[in-house]
Design a protein around this motif. Sequence first.
Motif, PDB file in Angstrom:
ATOM      1  N   VAL A 139       0.814  -1.223   0.000  1.00  0.00           N
ATOM      2  CA  VAL A 139       0.000   0.000   0.000  1.00  0.00           C
ATOM      3  C   VAL A 139       0.843   1.268   0.000  1.00  0.00           C
ATOM      4  O   VAL A 139       0.299   2.377  -0.035  1.00  0.00           O
ATOM      5  N   ASP A 140       2.169   1.150   0.004  1.00  0.00           N
ATOM      6  CA  ASP A 140       3.009   2.343  -0.085  1.00  0.00           C
ATOM      7  C   ASP A 140       2.903   2.962  -1.473  1.00  0.00           C
ATOM      8  O   ASP A 140       2.865   2.236  -2.479  1.00  0.00           O
ATOM      9  N   PRO A 141       2.885   4.285  -1.581  1.00  0.00           N
ATOM     10  CA  PRO A 141       2.892   4.936  -2.888  1.00  0.00           C
ATOM     11  C   PRO A 141       4.263   4.814  -3.537  1.00  0.00           C
ATOM     12  O   PRO A 141       5.266   4.556  -2.852  1.00  0.00           O
ATOM     13  N   PRO A 142       4.348   4.996  -4.841  1.00  0.00           N
ATOM     14  CA  PRO A 142       5.643   4.864  -5.522  1.00  0.00           C
ATOM     15  C   PRO A 142       6.723   5.747  -4.929  1.00  0.00           C
ATOM     16  O   PRO A 142       7.881   5.338  -4.808  1.00  0.00           O
ATOM     17  N   ALA A 149      16.401   7.898   0.771  1.00  0.00           N
ATOM     18  CA  ALA A 149      16.863   7.318   2.035  1.00  0.00           C
ATOM     19  C   ALA A 149      15.903   6.173   2.380  1.00  0.00           C
ATOM     20  O   ALA A 149      14.855   6.385   2.975  1.00  0.00           O
ATOM     21  N   THR A 150      16.257   4.975   1.957  1.00  0.00           N
ATOM     22  CA  THR A 150      15.348   3.833   2.036  1.00  0.00           C
ATOM     23  C   THR A 150      14.703   3.715   3.421  1.00  0.00           C
ATOM     24  O   THR A 150      15.406   3.550   4.422  1.00  0.00           O
ATOM     25  N   PRO A 151      13.372   3.817   3.517  1.00  0.00           N
ATOM     26  CA  PRO A 151      12.719   3.658   4.815  1.00  0.00           C
ATOM     27  C   PRO A 151      12.967   2.274   5.409  1.00  0.00           C
ATOM     28  O   PRO A 151      13.173   1.289   4.689  1.00  0.00           O
ATOM     29  N   GLY A 152      12.916   2.199   6.723  1.00  0.00           N
ATOM     30  CA  GLY A 152      13.156   0.936   7.404  1.00  0.00           C
ATOM     31  C   GLY A 152      11.959   0.016   7.424  1.00  0.00           C
ATOM     32  O   GLY A 152      12.033  -1.084   7.982  1.00  0.00           O
ATOM     33  N   GLU A 153      10.847   0.439   6.825  1.00  0.00           N
ATOM     34  CA  GLU A 153       9.657  -0.404   6.795  1.00  0.00           C
ATOM     35  C   GLU A 153       8.845  -0.107   5.545  1.00  0.00           C
ATOM     36  O   GLU A 153       8.961   0.968   4.946  1.00  0.00           O
ATOM     37  N   MET A 154       8.048  -1.067   5.136  1.00  0.00           N
ATOM     38  CA  MET A 154       7.068  -0.889   4.085  1.00  0.00           C
ATOM     39  C   MET A 154       5.737  -1.346   4.653  1.00  0.00           C
ATOM     40  O   MET A 154       5.670  -1.865   5.772  1.00  0.00           O
ATOM     41  N   HIS A 155       4.660  -1.150   3.890  1.00  0.00           N
ATOM     42  CA  HIS A 155       3.332  -1.430   4.427  1.00  0.00           C
ATOM     43  C   HIS A 155       2.549  -2.304   3.461  1.00  0.00           C
ATOM     44  O   HIS A 155       2.521  -2.051   2.258  1.00  0.00           O
TER      45      HIS A 155
END
Length: 373
Positions: A139-142, A149-155
């Motif tokens: 569900v993360d947007p592009p 800065a690569t986030p430490g989590e995705m959803h």
Amino acid sequence: MGSSARGAAAAVLAVSRSETPRVGASPEAEAGFVAAVRRHRVAPLAHVVLRRAGLPLAEALRPDRNAAMAHHLRAVATLGALGELFDDLSWVAFKGPVLSETAHPVPGIRTYQDLDILLDPADLRRGVDRLLDAGWQVVDPPEALRYRATPGEMHVRTPAGLIIDLHWAMLNMKTERVEFSIGTRELLSRRVQVPVGLGVAWTLDPVDSLVHACLHATLTGADRMLLLVDVDALARRVQRWDDVVERARDWGAGPALAVVLGRARRLLGTPVPREAEAELLSSAPYRLVLRATDRLSPVPALSREATLARIVARSARRTGGASLRELVSRFGHGVVDRVGPEQRPPGPTDTATRADLDVYLAGVETEAGRVTP
């Protein structure tokens, strides 16, 4: 602070101690109490405490208790599904459902929104593929998946609609990961199983659970009583405080623990040895700041986001001196509460593609290969 505000603060503190609160009989006093326990995220616990005492005000908070229970049941069911999908992967669940079952005064009714899962970054791609094959959706947007800065989590969203925070690092922002050293694979090497619902789930070991709960509370301001209730329960199970001090030092989180454990000890009577507090924070000036903050901005009385207690907590760094410098800097710039510069930008309504996801996964693999033990 007016008498009504003092009364609400005292009542919130009583609920957090699982004691019967004294709430005035006026509609204003009752409304103030309900607003306060919801703000501090202890409304379901307040319902149980009031109901046990036979107080009619409990009915006003029954919906909060019911909503918390329903959400927890969904999360527990999701953990069961994850256990099957990730059976041969290295992963843990942390925060929400685990704390609700193991560290809340009344199991199963702790307020939380997210289901947080930590996967070994080397397993993240396989794990995501399995979730997608099972009908889960990213569900993360592009823009979030391609963020520099690569986030430490995705959803991801389950077929039932529950949102999962899928971590490869315990801290989402890169600036936080630079400041605090938390090795994902070290955490996973120490993982333990605990009962959750009718099954079991992997989670952090007891020391990691306490240190992370304190650090998480600090980074979010340590300004809600629910966070202190968590820490109090976890701290009461500590067998060797030397292990806690050592782990906090390894992470660079000594002052962060001093902030939260100090608040928990002063408000909830959390049994933190004085020598452990001294080892976590050697800076006498910063200790004075923490004590003064707790007097001037007591957590149970807080009713808004921008407070002294919040800014002091979020200023915690690896040492007392660095924490003081950060605190002075924030006040010097007139900043009461700020979001880090690398907070992910608001996402549009565009749907992420597999190419967007591959960019994110490649970024994780590159960064994890450099910094994750």
